[in-house]
Design an enzyme around this catalytic site. Structure first.
Site, mmCIF file in Angstrom:
data_model
loop_
_atom_site.group_PDB
_atom_site.id
_atom_site.type_symbol
_atom_site.label_atom_id
_atom_site.label_comp_id
_atom_site.label_asym_id
_atom_site.label_seq_id
_atom_site.Cartn_x
_atom_site.Cartn_y
_atom_site.Cartn_z
ATOM 1 N N GLU A 125 0.828 -1.203 0.000
ATOM 2 C CA GLU A 125 0.000 0.000 0.000
ATOM 3 C C GLU A 125 0.866 1.259 0.000
ATOM 4 O O GLU A 125 0.614 2.222 -0.726
ATOM 5 C CB GLU A 125 -0.908 0.028 1.234
ATOM 6 C CG GLU A 125 -1.829 -1.197 1.393
ATOM 7 C CD GLU A 125 -1.210 -2.302 2.234
ATOM 8 O OE1 GLU A 125 -0.022 -2.638 2.013
ATOM 9 O OE2 GLU A 125 -1.916 -2.843 3.110
ATOM 10 N N CYS A 178 -2.574 -2.669 7.131
ATOM 11 C CA CYS A 178 -2.242 -2.948 8.530
ATOM 12 C C CYS A 178 -2.391 -1.695 9.394
ATOM 13 O O CYS A 178 -2.220 -0.573 8.940
ATOM 14 C CB CYS A 178 -0.833 -3.517 8.644
ATOM 15 S SG CYS A 178 0.480 -2.372 8.208
ATOM 16 N N CYS A 215 0.156 1.029 7.513
ATOM 17 C CA CYS A 215 -0.345 1.520 6.226
ATOM 18 C C CYS A 215 -1.556 2.432 6.414
ATOM 19 O O CYS A 215 -1.779 3.347 5.621
ATOM 20 C CB CYS A 215 -0.700 0.347 5.329
ATOM 21 S SG CYS A 215 0.765 -0.557 4.785
ATOM 22 N N ALA A 221 2.913 -34.110 -13.568
ATOM 23 C CA ALA A 221 2.900 -33.973 -15.027
ATOM 24 C C ALA A 221 2.383 -35.297 -15.571
ATOM 25 O O ALA A 221 2.975 -36.348 -15.337
ATOM 26 C CB ALA A 221 4.299 -33.682 -15.548
HETATM 27 C C1 AOF Z 1 3.581 -7.217 4.547
HETATM 28 N N1 AOF Z 1 3.465 -6.601 3.352
HETATM 29 O O1 AOF Z 1 2.346 -5.364 1.877
HETATM 30 C C2 AOF Z 1 1.306 -5.857 3.925
HETATM 31 C C3 AOF Z 1 1.405 -6.517 5.175
HETATM 32 O O2 AOF Z 1 6.346 -6.568 10.291
HETATM 33 P P1 AOF Z 1 5.641 -5.791 9.232
HETATM 34 O O3 AOF Z 1 5.543 -4.339 9.556
HETATM 35 O O4 AOF Z 1 6.238 -6.015 7.857
HETATM 36 O O5 AOF Z 1 4.125 -6.288 9.186
HETATM 37 C C4 AOF Z 1 3.784 -7.544 8.709
HETATM 38 C C5 AOF Z 1 2.284 -7.727 8.753
HETATM 39 O O6 AOF Z 1 1.608 -6.618 8.153
HETATM 40 C C6 AOF Z 1 1.834 -8.933 7.953
HETATM 41 O O7 AOF Z 1 1.875 -10.125 8.697
HETATM 42 C C7 AOF Z 1 0.403 -8.569 7.575
HETATM 43 O O8 AOF Z 1 -0.460 -8.913 8.633
HETATM 44 C C8 AOF Z 1 0.420 -7.032 7.463
HETATM 45 N N2 AOF Z 1 0.369 -6.502 6.071
HETATM 46 N N3 AOF Z 1 2.575 -7.173 5.445
HETATM 47 O O9 AOF Z 1 4.610 -7.825 4.844
HETATM 48 C C9 AOF Z 1 2.380 -5.928 2.983
HETATM 49 N N4 AOF Z 1 0.210 -5.163 3.574
HETATM 50 ZN ZN ZN Z 2 0.979 -2.441 6.041
#
Ligand code: AOF
Ligand code: ZN
Length: 349
Positions: free
Chosen positions: A46, A69, A78, A148
């Site tokens: 995001e 998140c 985010c 396969a």
């Molecule tokens: C990701 N990538 O694009 C999104 C996530 O430790 P952090 O800050 O990287 O947070 C990880 C958590 O954040 C992940 O388990 C998920 O719940 C949320 N979203 N995480 O690594 C992303 N959007």
């Molecule tokens: Zn996030």
């Protein structure tokens, strides 16, 4: 959203245990920014998309394959970036099952942002199976079977030779597929017959190479097998039956294997989960595939259908019980794709 899912796939093999996520910022039907989660611990999709969109994000719509998140982890939340950018509407495929990070949808709504949830939810969930399975059923691995198969349902000729039923494109695709799993597995017979290595040999390497797993109930794989040569670098787990003598187990351990003892496939899978294998791609042989299917242990099938007839040979799904047209298990085809001269079918129960 389909475009966001396609972008998310670029993180395949690189982001686990985090999710595959893709995002788009759209304004007046134009994509003004896109992003994906490229590397574990790196920027979230995001935020990458919002950064790409810049000030144009004010009043725009953000599409994300996962709920944004609301927590500070390895990356900042985010939700804060979305609010700060002045996004008016957020479209989400799936809520985030991670209790640490979830709550984003509620917080976006509290900030006055319109949020729509559930768009292409099934497609996005299918892509993010590894992340989602880890929250829904951590006690056993996600099990996919990849075979396969010839026109007449064989995975090898009568001599047992399976090189090569499928063409070059399909074989390259398998290496890409392997990168997204925690383990790559075969039965003991196949391990010996095909002299397998089960490593990922593709341009893009997984962040962590999948463990190699041999379901070797009868203890057929000799400790001299080539798969053990690099067992120090990429783990090899051998699952044997309890009747396999302790001295044989000790020899396998000496060769570098981790030996698990299980007399039933479901017990073997549970043991793999305990050993840290959260998802497994089973690549044969036909008996192992048949036994897993028969026991209801298969979550997904990747069947590569190949335009060749092998006649007497090794059956793809061996040992299935009797059924009639009415009672036969019938699965849904979730995806069809050309792989050079072959055709991939992705099927789920
Ligand atoms: C990701 N990538 O694009 C999104 C996530 O430790 P952090 O800050 O990287 O947070 C990880 C958590 O954040 C992940 O388990 C998920 O719940 C949320 N979203 N995480 O690594 C992303 N959007
Ligand atoms: Zn996030």
């Amino acid at each position: 959203m389909l475009r966001a899912i396609t972008l998310a796939a670029r993180g395949w093999g690189r982001v686990h245990p985090n999710p595959l996520v893709g995002a788009l910022v759209v304004r007046d039907d134009q994509v003004i920014g896109d992003g994906w989660h490229a590397e574990f611990g790196g920027p979230h999709a995001e935020r990458v998309a919002l950064d790409a969109a810049g000030p144009g994000a004010k009043g725009a719509t953000l599409y994300s394959t996962l709920e944004p998140c609301g927590h500070t982890g390895k990356q900042p939340p985010c939700v804060a970036a979305i609010v700060d950018a002045g996004i008016a509407r957020v479209v989400v495929a799936n809520p985030d099952p991670n209790p640490l990070a979830s709550g984003g949808i509620t917080r976006l709504r509290q900030a006055g942002i319109v949020v729509d949830v559930g768009i292409l939810a099934r497609e996005a969930a299918r892509q993010n199976f590894r992340f989602l399975h880890g929250f829904s059923s951590p006690q056993r691995p996600f099990v996919a079977v990849k075979l396969a198969v010839s026109m007449d349902g064989k995975i090898a000729d009568a001599t047992g030779a399976s090189r090569w039923v499928s063409g070059a494109e399909a074989r390259a695709w398998v290496h890409w597929l392997r990168a997204g799993f925690g383990g790559i597995a075969v039965g003991g017979r196949t391990a010996v017959q095909d002299d397998v290595r089960l490593t990922v040999r593709s341009v893009s390497q997984p962040r962590r190479p999948p463990a190699r797993v041999v379901f070797d109930r009868d203890g057929r794989v000799p400790p001299t097998h080539g798969i053990f040569a690099d067992a120090g670098a990429v783990p090899v787990l051998v699952v044997v039956g309890s009747q396999v003598p302790a001295v044989r187990r000790a020899d396998l351990e000496q060769a570098g294997a981790r030996v698990l003892v299980a007399d039933h496939l479901n017990v073997a899978l549970d043991a793999l989960a305990v050993a840290g294998v959260d998802s497994v791609l089973v690549e044969g042989g036909g008996r192992l595939a048949g036994a897993l299917l028969q026991d209801g242990l298969v979550d997904r099938v990747y069947q590569v259908q190949c335009p060749v007839w092998l006649g007497p040979g090794v059956p793809a799904w061996d040992g299935l019980g009797n059924s009639t047209i009415e009672t036969a298990p019938r699965w849904k085809v979730m995806e069809r794709q050309s792989l050079g001269c072959d055709t991939l079918l992705v099927m789920e129960p």
